[in-house]
Motif scaffolding. Structure first.
Motif, PDB file in Angstrom:
ATOM      1  N   ILE A   1      40.250  27.332  34.019  1.00 42.93           N
ATOM      2  CA  ILE A   1      40.828  28.659  33.784  1.00 42.93           C
ATOM      3  C   ILE A   1      39.816  29.769  34.041  1.00 42.93           C
ATOM      4  O   ILE A   1      40.167  30.810  34.605  1.00 42.93           O
ATOM      5  CB  ILE A   1      41.409  28.761  32.358  1.00 42.93           C
ATOM      6  N   GLU A   2      38.571  29.586  33.680  1.00 48.43           N
ATOM      7  CA  GLU A   2      37.569  30.636  33.918  1.00 48.43           C
ATOM      8  C   GLU A   2      37.343  30.858  35.412  1.00 48.43           C
ATOM      9  O   GLU A   2      37.267  31.986  35.881  1.00 48.43           O
ATOM     10  CB  GLU A   2      36.255  30.306  33.207  1.00 48.43           C
ATOM     11  N   LYS A   3      37.252  29.773  36.180  1.00 50.21           N
ATOM     12  CA  LYS A   3      37.098  29.901  37.633  1.00 50.21           C
ATOM     13  C   LYS A   3      38.354  30.499  38.260  1.00 50.21           C
ATOM     14  O   LYS A   3      38.280  31.298  39.184  1.00 50.21           O
ATOM     15  CB  LYS A   3      36.822  28.532  38.265  1.00 50.21           C
ATOM     16  N   TYR A   4      39.504  30.089  37.744  1.00 47.09           N
ATOM     17  CA  TYR A   4      40.783  30.578  38.252  1.00 47.09           C
ATOM     18  C   TYR A   4      40.911  32.080  38.015  1.00 47.09           C
ATOM     19  O   TYR A   4      41.277  32.839  38.900  1.00 47.09           O
ATOM     20  CB  TYR A   4      41.901  29.807  37.562  1.00 47.09           C
ATOM     21  N   LYS A   5      40.581  32.492  36.808  1.00 48.13           N
ATOM     22  CA  LYS A   5      40.629  33.908  36.452  1.00 48.13           C
ATOM     23  C   LYS A   5      39.692  34.713  37.342  1.00 48.13           C
ATOM     24  O   LYS A   5      40.060  35.774  37.860  1.00 48.13           O
ATOM     25  CB  LYS A   5      40.267  34.068  34.977  1.00 48.13           C
ATOM     26  N   ASP A   6      38.506  34.205  37.550  1.00 49.05           N
ATOM     27  CA  ASP A   6      37.530  34.870  38.406  1.00 49.05           C
ATOM     28  C   ASP A   6      38.068  35.019  39.831  1.00 49.05           C
ATOM     29  O   ASP A   6      37.977  36.092  40.433  1.00 49.05           O
ATOM     30  CB  ASP A   6      36.220  34.067  38.408  1.00 49.05           C
ATOM     31  N   PHE A   7      38.650  33.973  40.363  1.00 44.46           N
ATOM     32  CA  PHE A   7      39.189  34.011  41.713  1.00 44.46           C
ATOM     33  C   PHE A   7      40.339  35.014  41.820  1.00 44.46           C
ATOM     34  O   PHE A   7      40.384  35.844  42.722  1.00 44.46           O
ATOM     35  CB  PHE A   7      39.667  32.622  42.146  1.00 44.46           C
ATOM     36  N   ILE A   8      41.275  34.943  40.891  1.00 40.96           N
ATOM     37  CA  ILE A   8      42.473  35.783  40.945  1.00 40.96           C
ATOM     38  C   ILE A   8      42.131  37.248  40.739  1.00 40.96           C
ATOM     39  O   ILE A   8      42.604  38.120  41.476  1.00 40.96           O
ATOM     40  CB  ILE A   8      43.526  35.327  39.910  1.00 40.96           C
ATOM     41  N   PHE A   9      41.307  37.559  39.753  1.00 39.39           N
ATOM     42  CA  PHE A   9      40.987  38.962  39.488  1.00 39.39           C
ATOM     43  C   PHE A   9      40.127  39.584  40.586  1.00 39.39           C
ATOM     44  O   PHE A   9      40.130  40.792  40.764  1.00 39.39           O
ATOM     45  CB  PHE A   9      40.322  39.126  38.129  1.00 39.39           C
ATOM     46  N   ASN A  10      39.385  38.767  41.318  1.00 40.67           N
ATOM     47  CA  ASN A  10      38.597  39.290  42.437  1.00 40.67           C
ATOM     48  C   ASN A  10      39.374  39.308  43.756  1.00 40.67           C
ATOM     49  O   ASN A  10      38.918  39.885  44.736  1.00 40.67           O
ATOM     50  CB  ASN A  10      37.313  38.475  42.626  1.00 40.67           C
ATOM     51  N   LEU A  11      40.535  38.673  43.787  1.00 36.87           N
ATOM     52  CA  LEU A  11      41.304  38.555  45.017  1.00 36.87           C
ATOM     53  C   LEU A  11      41.652  39.899  45.665  1.00 36.87           C
ATOM     54  O   LEU A  11      41.454  40.053  46.874  1.00 36.87           O
ATOM     55  CB  LEU A  11      42.566  37.727  44.762  1.00 36.87           C
ATOM     56  N   PRO A  12      42.143  40.904  44.930  1.00 39.74           N
ATOM     57  CA  PRO A  12      42.453  42.183  45.599  1.00 39.74           C
ATOM     58  C   PRO A  12      41.235  42.805  46.282  1.00 39.74           C
ATOM     59  O   PRO A  12      41.328  43.313  47.406  1.00 39.74           O
ATOM     60  CB  PRO A  12      42.964  43.070  44.464  1.00 39.74           C
ATOM     61  N   GLN A  13      40.084  42.758  45.636  1.00 36.60           N
ATOM     62  CA  GLN A  13      38.872  43.315  46.237  1.00 36.60           C
ATOM     63  C   GLN A  13      38.464  42.502  47.459  1.00 36.60           C
ATOM     64  O   GLN A  13      38.057  43.054  48.480  1.00 36.60           O
ATOM     65  CB  GLN A  13      37.729  43.357  45.227  1.00 36.60           C
ATOM     66  N   ASN A  14      38.583  41.191  47.378  1.00 34.91           N
ATOM     67  CA  ASN A  14      38.234  40.339  48.518  1.00 34.91           C
ATOM     68  C   ASN A  14      39.167  40.574  49.698  1.00 34.91           C
ATOM     69  O   ASN A  14      38.736  40.561  50.854  1.00 34.91           O
ATOM     70  CB  ASN A  14      38.234  38.865  48.114  1.00 34.91           C
ATOM     71  N   ILE A  15      40.453  40.789  49.414  1.00 29.83           N
ATOM     72  CA  ILE A  15      41.396  41.092  50.490  1.00 29.83           C
ATOM     73  C   ILE A  15      41.007  42.409  51.153  1.00 29.83           C
ATOM     74  O   ILE A  15      40.971  42.513  52.377  1.00 29.83           O
ATOM     75  CB  ILE A  15      42.848  41.128  49.965  1.00 29.83           C
TER      76      ILE A  15
END
Length: 153
Positions: A61-75
């Motif tokens: 969940i911690e890795k998942y949260k990190d990935f998802i919350f950073n996704l808009p910036q990465n896009i």
């Protein structure tokens, strides 16, 4: 309602919108799998004398949260020559009240990620009464966003 359920929905909607805007996301799907799961060898089997590991996976969940919350910036970072920014409209935000004990840490985590994002904006909407405790937990002077949100009632 679980944090994983919210993150799953958030991810699916971002990917859906990217596809509608012709932004390629296959790399995001692959990265999501490898960056958000913990892998372990559950067992071994043998095929024609060759040992084959049987892999078990579990969402971290911690890795998942990190990935998802950073996704808009990465896009945005990947497509900044094609887009000017990313705006996320999050409706029915009051549903996070169902997270119970995780609610406060979710809000602080969310703030930690979005406060460092550039060219990404969030519009948070929901149906709540003016006296709803969630409003003060989010936008009051003592709230998560410390009076740094524009509230329109």
């Amino acid at each position: 309602m679980s944090i994983k359920g919210i993150l799953d929905y958030y991810y699916k909607q971002i990917i859906k919108e990217c596809k509608e805007k012709n932004i390629k996301t296959i790399d995001k799907n692959i990265k999501k799998y490898f960056k958000t799961y913990n892998f372990e060898i559950k067992d071994y089997t043998t095929i024609n004398g060759i040992p084959i590991p049987l892999i078990d996976t579990e969402v971290d969940i911690e890795k998942y949260k990190d990935f998802i919350f950073n996704l808009p910036q990465n896009i945005y970072n990947d497509y900044k020559t094609e887009i000017k920014g990313v705006i996320l409209f999050i409706d029915e935000f009051q549903i996070i009240k169902e997270l119970e004990n995780y609610l406060e840490s979710f809000l602080w985590n969310f703030r930690g990620y979005i406060s460092n994002q550039r060219n990404v904006g969030y519009i948070i909407s929901g149906s709540m009464s003016l006296q709803d405790k969630l409003i003060s937990e989010i936008s009051s002077n003592e709230g998560t966003f410390g009076n740094r949100m524009i509230s329109i009632i």
